[in-house]
Enzyme design. Structure first.
Site, PDB file in Angstrom:
ATOM      1  N   ARG A 266       0.533  -1.051  -0.090  1.00  0.00           N
ATOM      2  CA  ARG A 266      -0.091  -0.042   0.168  1.00  0.00           C
ATOM      3  C   ARG A 266       0.626   1.249  -0.125  1.00  0.00           C
ATOM      4  O   ARG A 266       0.911   2.271  -0.644  1.00  0.00           O
ATOM      5  CB  ARG A 266      -1.234  -0.056   0.796  1.00  0.00           C
ATOM      6  CG  ARG A 266      -1.987  -1.129   0.831  1.00  0.00           C
ATOM      7  CD  ARG A 266      -2.879  -1.148   2.164  1.00  0.00           C
ATOM      8  NE  ARG A 266      -4.362  -2.225   2.189  1.00  0.00           N
ATOM      9  CZ  ARG A 266      -4.977  -2.249   2.675  1.00  0.00           C
ATOM     10  NH1 ARG A 266      -4.915  -1.026   3.914  1.00  0.00           N
ATOM     11  NH2 ARG A 266      -5.640  -3.378   2.757  1.00  0.00           N
TER      12      ARG A 266
ATOM     13  N   ASP B   7     -16.797   8.479   9.485  1.00  0.00           N
ATOM     14  CA  ASP B   7     -15.030   7.413   9.319  1.00  0.00           C
ATOM     15  C   ASP B   7     -13.993   8.362   9.053  1.00  0.00           C
ATOM     16  O   ASP B   7     -13.854   9.739   9.369  1.00  0.00           O
ATOM     17  CB  ASP B   7     -15.201   6.327   8.523  1.00  0.00           C
ATOM     18  CG  ASP B   7     -14.269   5.453   8.014  1.00  0.00           C
ATOM     19  OD1 ASP B   7     -14.771   4.310   7.721  1.00  0.00           O
ATOM     20  OD2 ASP B   7     -13.437   5.645   7.475  1.00  0.00           O
TER      21      ASP B   7
END
Length: 287
Positions: free
Chosen positions: A42, A157
């Protein structure tokens, strides 16, 4: 000089530990050594965006060159896992309709014309959970002769990228397969571009969900403290026990007495000193 290949471009133990400590301090997520390859993959994408040849250069950019503050949001977005599905752990939604909503309707100061039902979807990812809640509550109103059944859904979030996707409310067609056909017909609209097979939630449903950025590790949550229902599912598993207790304590402060807390099926608050009573699988009521 050529870019390093993935087999050569690895995080040193020192950099992996520095990143792990940073992530856990900022958002409570533990990154065990078994996740190192995932983290490397990532972060290589972030390194490419910044035109940095290697992960070593990326870590130097963060920790030694004074760029941590400006990169932190993108780093968190890259690291966090945002798995989400419509009607995930569906027995929770059945419990909501069959037990929680009828119970809440009998309470003093119950939701009514002047007070909508208040729900919070914490760690909402790309929005499948809060939009599922919106469908379920809309159907509950229809079934009970209240087509304008009042409710407000807050969805939060830590990841800014998934929040942007959630606000768009556009999903791949295959992701909508879990939505019952009658609800899909009522609440979804398919893209006219058959080369781009997507669906979008109807405006009437999108308007019932309000999205905001929130880090569960913050000392205080700038939210109302009389939520009727909180969904915080499949996020506590990424925290250690003390962090779980701290987060749950803060959630309880925003849940009114008699309100319901839903956690993931692999999560539990049993044995804690929190003011919660176990009422169903992964469902608790605030005393």
């Amino acid at each position: 000089m050529d870019d390093a290949s993935p087999s050569e471009d690895r995080l040193s133990d020192r950099d992996f530990n520095r990143l792990g400590s940073l992530i856990q301090t900022h958002c409570g997520i533990r990154i065990p050594p078994a996740k190192k390859v995932m983290v490397e993959g990532r972060l290589r994408r972030r390194a490419r965006v910044l035109a940095l040849p290697t992960l070593n250069d990326y870590c130097r950019h963060l920790f030694d060159d004074g760029n941590l503050h400006q990169e932190l949001t993108d780093l968190i977005d890259a690291i966090t896992t945002n798995k989400t599905e419509f009607f995930r752990e569906n027995n929770h939604f059945r419990f909501l309709v069959n037990t929680a909503l009828p119970d809440l309707a009998t309470r003093p100061h119950r939701p009514g014309s002047n007070r909508p039902l208040k729900l919070w979807s914490a760690a909402c990812a790309t929005g499948a959970e809060p939009y599922t809640l919106a469908m379920v509550l809309s159907e509950y109103g229809r079934a009970n002769g209240k087509p304008t059944f009042p409710f407000d859904i807050l969805a939060t979030d830590i990841c800014t990228e998934v929040l942007a996707q959630a606000k768009q409310a556009i999903y791949p067609e295959e992701m909508a397969a879990a939505i019952p056909p009658e609800l899909a017909k009522r609440y979804l609209r398919r893209s006219r571009d058959r080369n781009r097979p997507t669906v979008r939630l109807v405006p009437e449903l999108r308007q019932r969900v309000h999205f905001g950025h929130l880090n569960l590790m913050d000392s205080d949550y700038p939210l109302e403290q009389d939520m009727d229902v909180i969904f915080c599912r499949n996020v506590l598993i990424y925290f250690d026990k003390p962090t779980q207790h701290t987060v749950l304590s803060k959630l309880c402060r925003h849940l009114r007495p008699g309100g319901y807390l839903f956690v993931g099926h692999s999560e539990s608050v049993l044995g804690s000193t929190l003011p919660l009573t176990h009422v169903a699988t992964a469902v608790f009521m605030r005393r």
